[in-house]
Motif scaffolding. Structure first.
Motif, short mmCIF file in Angstrom:
data_model
loop_
_atom_site.label_atom_id
_atom_site.label_comp_id
_atom_site.label_asym_id
_atom_site.label_seq_id
_atom_site.Cartn_x
_atom_site.Cartn_y
_atom_site.Cartn_z
N ILE A 112 -18.75 18.32 56.46
CA ILE A 112 -17.96 19.56 56.38
C ILE A 112 -18.62 20.58 55.45
CG2 ILE A 112 -15.77 20.57 55.58
CD1 ILE A 112 -14.39 18.02 56.57
N THR A 113 -19.11 20.10 54.30
CA THR A 113 -19.65 21.05 53.31
C THR A 113 -20.89 21.79 53.81
OG1 THR A 113 -20.86 19.25 52.19
CG2 THR A 113 -18.69 19.86 51.32
N LYS A 114 -21.55 21.25 54.81
CA LYS A 114 -22.71 21.96 55.39
C LYS A 114 -22.28 23.25 56.08
CE LYS A 114 -25.62 17.88 56.21
NZ LYS A 114 -25.61 17.48 54.87
N PHE A 115 -21.00 23.33 56.45
CA PHE A 115 -20.49 24.50 57.17
C PHE A 115 -19.72 25.47 56.27
CE2 PHE A 115 -20.92 21.08 60.27
CZ PHE A 115 -21.72 21.70 61.22
N LEU A 116 -19.57 25.11 55.00
CA LEU A 116 -18.81 25.96 54.08
C LEU A 116 -19.72 26.95 53.37
CD1 LEU A 116 -16.46 23.29 52.46
CD2 LEU A 116 -15.89 24.96 54.23
N PRO A 117 -19.21 28.12 53.05
CA PRO A 117 -20.02 29.13 52.37
C PRO A 117 -20.12 28.90 50.86
CG PRO A 117 -17.86 30.01 52.83
CD PRO A 117 -17.90 28.64 53.44
N ILE A 118 -19.76 27.71 50.39
CA ILE A 118 -19.82 27.41 48.97
C ILE A 118 -20.37 26.00 48.80
CG2 ILE A 118 -17.43 26.60 48.95
CD1 ILE A 118 -17.30 27.74 46.06
N ASP A 119 -21.17 25.81 47.77
CA ASP A 119 -21.71 24.49 47.50
C ASP A 119 -20.69 23.64 46.75
OD1 ASP A 119 -24.19 25.01 48.64
OD2 ASP A 119 -25.00 25.86 46.80
N GLY A 120 -20.71 22.38 46.99
CA GLY A 120 -19.83 21.47 46.27
C GLY A 120 -19.13 20.51 47.20
N SER A 121 -18.63 19.46 46.60
CA SER A 121 -17.88 18.45 47.34
C SER A 121 -16.40 18.69 47.12
CB SER A 121 -18.26 17.07 46.81
OG SER A 121 -17.38 16.10 47.32
N PHE A 122 -15.63 18.51 48.17
CA PHE A 122 -14.18 18.68 48.08
C PHE A 122 -13.45 17.41 48.46
CE2 PHE A 122 -16.13 22.77 48.73
CZ PHE A 122 -15.61 23.47 47.64
N VAL A 123 -14.16 16.29 48.46
CA VAL A 123 -13.56 15.01 48.81
C VAL A 123 -12.42 14.66 47.85
CG1 VAL A 123 -15.12 13.49 47.51
CG2 VAL A 123 -14.09 12.70 49.65
N TRP A 124 -12.49 15.17 46.64
CA TRP A 124 -11.43 14.90 45.65
C TRP A 124 -10.07 15.38 46.15
CZ3 TRP A 124 -9.11 19.32 43.88
CH2 TRP A 124 -9.82 20.51 44.04
N ILE A 125 -10.05 16.44 46.96
CA ILE A 125 -8.78 16.92 47.51
C ILE A 125 -8.18 15.85 48.42
CG2 ILE A 125 -7.73 18.64 49.05
CD1 ILE A 125 -9.74 20.68 47.91
N SER A 126 -9.03 15.21 49.21
CA SER A 126 -8.55 14.14 50.09
C SER A 126 -8.03 12.96 49.27
CB SER A 126 -9.67 13.65 51.01
OG SER A 126 -10.03 14.66 51.92
N PHE A 127 -8.71 12.64 48.18
CA PHE A 127 -8.24 11.54 47.35
C PHE A 127 -6.88 11.86 46.72
CE2 PHE A 127 -12.84 10.29 47.16
CZ PHE A 127 -12.69 9.09 47.85
N VAL A 128 -6.70 13.09 46.28
CA VAL A 128 -5.40 13.50 45.74
C VAL A 128 -4.34 13.43 46.83
CG1 VAL A 128 -4.10 15.44 44.79
CG2 VAL A 128 -6.38 14.95 43.90
N SER A 129 -4.65 13.95 48.00
CA SER A 129 -3.71 13.95 49.11
C SER A 129 -3.38 12.53 49.57
CB SER A 129 -4.29 14.75 50.28
OG SER A 129 -3.44 14.71 51.38
N TRP A 130 -4.33 11.65 49.52
CA TRP A 130 -4.15 10.26 49.91
C TRP A 130 -2.99 9.65 49.13
CZ3 TRP A 130 -9.22 6.93 50.20
CH2 TRP A 130 -8.99 5.72 50.83
N THR A 131 -2.87 9.98 47.85
CA THR A 131 -1.82 9.41 47.01
C THR A 131 -0.43 9.88 47.43
OG1 THR A 131 -1.90 11.15 45.32
CG2 THR A 131 -3.38 9.27 45.04
N VAL A 132 -0.33 11.06 48.04
CA VAL A 132 0.97 11.57 48.49
C VAL A 132 1.55 10.65 49.56
CG1 VAL A 132 2.10 13.48 49.73
CG2 VAL A 132 0.45 13.97 47.92
N PHE A 133 0.68 9.96 50.27
CA PHE A 133 1.11 9.13 51.39
C PHE A 133 1.89 7.90 50.96
CE2 PHE A 133 0.50 9.03 55.89
CZ PHE A 133 0.83 7.72 56.24
N PHE A 134 1.60 7.39 49.78
CA PHE A 134 2.19 6.13 49.35
C PHE A 134 3.54 6.33 48.69
CE2 PHE A 134 -2.36 5.57 49.63
CZ PHE A 134 -2.41 4.53 50.55
N GLY A 135 4.46 5.43 49.01
CA GLY A 135 5.79 5.48 48.42
C GLY A 135 6.66 6.59 48.96
N SER A 136 6.30 7.14 50.11
CA SER A 136 7.11 8.22 50.68
C SER A 136 7.41 7.90 52.15
CB SER A 136 6.39 9.57 50.57
OG SER A 136 5.16 9.55 51.25
N THR A 137 8.41 8.57 52.68
CA THR A 137 8.79 8.36 54.08
C THR A 137 7.87 9.15 55.00
OG1 THR A 137 10.31 10.24 54.12
CG2 THR A 137 11.21 8.12 53.38
#
Length: 171
Positions: A25-50
């Motif tokens: 994905i980052t190859k197509f973004l106009p900014i350098d950097g990794s954003f995988v941390w957003i997925s890791f944060v979002s992943w935690t929302v999944f647990f313990g919820s309906t």
């Protein structure tokens, strides 16, 4: 031990896949950097919820993004009115954050519109402010769109990761 190993292996593989997807994905973004941390944060929302709460997370991310932009702009407006600091922190930023966070709790009343994911809203706010730390800035409409797309795409990847984790490790 076998169950724990299965869980650890599946999470390791999913996390590795997220890093691979991030690299693509980052190859197509106009900014350098990794954003995988957003997925890791979002992943935690999944647990313990309906399932319902998980679905509401994505609108929550968007609302959180918008509220973070309001905090930034309100802070700037208030700073022009009162240029005060407390221990080096702009009082306007403190005030803007307090006001908007107070208001955000009232989204709990919007259940029928699927806009009441308080955890999603606060994750969206935190992802937006964290994006500032990696060089994204909401100083133009184009940058706001880029920030929001990154948050939504990676947020959804995190939720998918949570879903896969639960399915693979179902008892």
């Amino acid at each position: 031990m076998k169950k724990l190993t299965k869980k650890a292996v599946s999470i390791g593989i999913i996390a590795g896949m997220l890093v691979l997807i991030d690299g693509i994905i980052t190859k197509f973004l106009p900014i350098d950097g990794s954003f995988v941390w957003i997925s890791f944060v979002s992943w935690t929302v999944f647990f313990g919820s309906t399932t319902d709460e998980r679905i509401r997370a994505v609108p929550g991310y968007i609302i959180g993004f918008l509220l973070a932009i309001i905090i930034i702009n309100l802070g700037n407006i208030l700073n022009n009115i009162m240029n005060l600091t407390i221990l080096g922190v702009a009082f306007s930023s403190i005030l803007a954050t307090g006001i908007i966070n107070f208001i955000s709790i009232y989204f709990e009343k919007l259940k029928k519109l699927y806009l009441n994911s308080i955890s999603g809203i606060f994750v969206g706010i935190s992802m937006t402010f964290s994006s500032l730390g990696v060089g994204l800035s909401p100083d133009s409409l184009k940058n706001c769109v880029i920030m929001l797309l990154i948050i939504v795409i990676y947020g959804i990847l995190g939720l998918i990761s949570g879903y896969i984790t639960l399915k693979i490790n179902k008892d």
